[in-house]
Design a protein around this motif. Structure first.
Motif, short mmCIF file in Angstrom:
data_model
loop_
_atom_site.label_atom_id
_atom_site.label_comp_id
_atom_site.label_asym_id
_atom_site.label_seq_id
_atom_site.Cartn_x
_atom_site.Cartn_y
_atom_site.Cartn_z
N ASP A 140 0.83 -1.20 0.00
CA ASP A 140 0.00 0.00 0.00
C ASP A 140 0.86 1.25 0.00
O ASP A 140 2.04 1.24 0.39
N TYR A 141 0.26 2.34 -0.42
CA TYR A 141 0.94 3.63 -0.36
C TYR A 141 1.16 4.00 1.11
O TYR A 141 0.21 4.18 1.87
N ASP A 142 2.42 4.08 1.51
CA ASP A 142 2.78 4.34 2.91
C ASP A 142 4.16 4.99 2.95
O ASP A 142 5.17 4.31 3.13
N PRO A 143 4.22 6.31 2.76
CA PRO A 143 5.53 6.97 2.70
C PRO A 143 6.34 6.84 3.98
O PRO A 143 7.58 6.78 3.93
N GLU A 144 5.67 6.76 5.12
CA GLU A 144 6.42 6.60 6.38
C GLU A 144 7.07 5.22 6.44
O GLU A 144 8.20 5.08 6.92
N LYS A 145 6.36 4.22 5.99
CA LYS A 145 6.94 2.88 5.91
C LYS A 145 8.12 2.87 4.95
O LYS A 145 9.16 2.23 5.21
N ALA A 146 7.98 3.59 3.84
CA ALA A 146 9.07 3.67 2.87
C ALA A 146 10.32 4.29 3.51
O ALA A 146 11.43 3.78 3.34
N LYS A 147 10.14 5.36 4.25
CA LYS A 147 11.29 6.02 4.92
C LYS A 147 11.93 5.08 5.93
O LYS A 147 13.17 5.01 6.05
N ALA A 148 11.09 4.34 6.67
CA ALA A 148 11.63 3.41 7.67
C ALA A 148 12.45 2.30 7.01
O ALA A 148 13.52 1.91 7.51
N ASP A 166 18.94 9.11 4.95
CA ASP A 166 18.79 10.37 4.22
C ASP A 166 18.48 10.15 2.75
O ASP A 166 18.57 11.07 1.93
N GLY A 167 18.15 8.92 2.41
CA GLY A 167 17.85 8.60 1.02
C GLY A 167 19.10 8.46 0.18
O GLY A 167 20.22 8.30 0.69
N PHE A 168 18.96 8.55 -1.12
CA PHE A 168 20.07 8.46 -2.05
C PHE A 168 19.64 9.08 -3.37
O PHE A 168 18.47 9.45 -3.56
N GLU A 169 20.56 9.19 -4.29
CA GLU A 169 20.29 9.79 -5.60
C GLU A 169 20.41 8.72 -6.68
O GLU A 169 21.30 7.87 -6.64
#
Length: 506
Positions: free
Chosen positions: A338-346, A355-358
């Motif tokens: 499901d769409y869950d940006p907080e789960k994606a960040k975790a 901090d993600g990546f490029e």
């Protein structure tokens, strides 16, 4: 987002076109726009939908599947039977000629099959042909096709992407010659090719009378490559075009309200997806796509339903599996995200990317869809750089060196079997970015078993692991908006193959 025609512009175009006669019917020439150029007119060296359309109108296969009821019928063959699990015998139709006057017989079938199965000849989509081992001539109008292993979907492929070529002509000119002067047995013959720009076809008066395709009624087809929708719309209003397709949903809605054209919407077998470099083809050092948690994070980061609702509309819907739902063996009983940006960040943080990546993000169509997905990824910390290429260029790059992540679509050549979708991308072919041996082995069983239940079981195993490992992000099914003059009679089919030979003037 695609550039939109402003309301004032549409009104102005309407006023210009009002009262004008549509030239297409007047000179019996259907004027058509394609959105992208073909890699080659030779259907074995093309994988674009436009090429599939050309193939069905210019060439014939041994069999034919009715697009409305799914019934298999004889085309260049009149009878067929399995001699054993790996031998199919076909009786050929007599009295058929190619566009150049060559007589059709067993030699053409044997030559075509033996050419396309030879890997050194480099057929673009190997999955369409590599299930065959060879063809054998029994007599002038009887052949046997020998399979490498049992392949229950053989009939579906023989009714789809396996066109039959004239042996004498093709032996002389090869793919390059067929690409500029195509010759088939189909309802339309090609009389002019301007590579990447224009194709002019005319009705083949000697088309065999018992073809399940029926007889073409429109005399001429003038097909031009016009990538920009605004240009297509201007020509449609001015009478320079009679038929366009893959029209953006918002524009189709505006044209429906104007009631100047017929606007038709139909679902298709095409699915959009993101593939990711799980196997490390672009390099294994510091490659985030090789981590399943990163791939799952990308899945969770994208609001697929919002994209469907805002951009695709029509009969499109979310899909969760690496196949089209109607295909034999396809199951959507798989892990979904499901769409869950907080789960994606975790998940990104867990994978070592707090901090993600490029990364570069590749696409070849629907820039607005790509940009919407990139915005979702940017929001969870994955900074994306759009690399927008032509279809053929991006396909070649994916085959040779891979891409970290790319937005792709696949229409399965309208073959209603999971072997045309899942097995195309997960059996260590040139477009397999997962390279999972277990998935490959399960698909081998599913593709070759003569037991339907075994096929379903092993396709399900493969599809569930593909989803669990998030090798892909299946996005949504496509629909097509067709807009054409009210002088034209046309009923779209769900397989997304416009058959010009079934169109007629009112």
């Amino acid at each position: 987002m695609k550039k939109l025609l402003a309301g004032a512009s549409i009104i102005a175009l309407t006023m210009v076109a009002a009262g004008s006669a549509w030239a297409g019917k007047a000179d019996d020439t259907l004027k058509i726009a394609f959105n992208k150029e073909l890699e080659s007119v030779d259907s074995f060296y093309n994988s674009a939908r436009e090429g599939v359309i050309m193939q069905h109108n210019v060439w014939d296969g041994l069999l034919y599947r009715d697009p409305y009821n799914g019934e298999y019928k004889g085309n260049l063959a009149t009878e067929w039977e399995w001699i054993d699990d790996v031998t199919l015998e076909l009786v050929l139709r007599e009295g058929v000629t190619f566009h150049n006057g060559e007589e059709f017989d067993a030699d053409d079938v044997v030559y075509t099959v033996n050419w396309v199965v030879d890997e050194k000849n480099g057929v673009k989509t190997q999955r369409n042909v590599n299930w065959m081992k060879s063809a054998e001539k029994i007599d002038k109008y009887k052949v046997r096709i020998h399979l490498k292993a049992p392949f229950p979907a053989a009939i579906e492929y023989l009714a789809g992407p396996v066109s039959i070529y004239p042996n004498e002509y093709y032996a002389k000119v090869g793919p390059s010659g067929m690409g500029v002067e195509p010759v088939g047995t189909g309802p339309y013959k090609v009389v002019k090719v301007e590579p990447g720009k224009r194709f002019v076809l005319e009705k083949f008066d000697n088309y065999h009378k018992d073809s399940p395709k029926g007889q073409p009624t429109i005399g001429n087809l003038d097909i031009r490559t016009i990538p920009d929708f605004n240009t297509q719309a201007a020509e449609l209003f001015g009478g320079g075009l009679d038929w366009i397709w893959e029209v953006p949903a918002d524009q189709a809605e505006k044209m429906t309200a104007m009631d100047r054209f017929t606007v038709a919407n139909e679902s298709t077998m095409r699915i959009g997806y993101l593939d990711m470099d799980a196997a490390g083809l672009t390099g294994t050092e510091n490659n985030p796509m090789m981590d399943v948690r990163v791939r799952q994070a990308i899945y969770h980061a994208i609001d697929r339903q919002a994209i469907v609702d805002a951009l695709l509309k029509g009969k499109s819907r979310i899909v969760n599996s690496a196949c089209f739902p109607s295909q034999f063996g396809c199951t959507e009983d798989v892990t979904s995200y499901d769409y869950d940006p907080e789960k994606a960040k975790a998940l990104l943080a867990e994978a070592g990317y707090p901090d993600g990546f490029e990364t570069d993000f590749y696409a070849y169509r629907e820039r607005d869809y790509a940009e919407a997905m990139m915005n979702y990824l940017n929001a969870v910390g994955i900074k994306t750089n759009l690399r927008f290429l032509q279809y053929s260029a991006l396909r070649e790059q994916r085959m040779k060196s891979g891409t970290p992540i790319s937005f792709q679509t696949w229409g399965s050549y309208s073959i209603n079997d999971a072997s045309a979708f899942t097995s195309e991308f997960f059996k260590f072919g040139s477009l397999d970015l997962a390279r999972d041996e277990e998935v490959r082995d399960w698909l081998d069983v599913a593709d070759s078993s003569v037991d339907p239940e075994t096929r379903k079981e092993f396709y399900a195993k493969a599809l569930k692991k593909i989803a669990d490992q998030a090798y892909w992000v299946p996005l949504f099914s496509y629909n097509s908006n067709y807009i054409f003059t009210k002088d034209l009679e046309y009923k779209p089919a769900m397989d997304d193959i416009p058959r010009f030979f079934q169109m007629s003037w009112k």
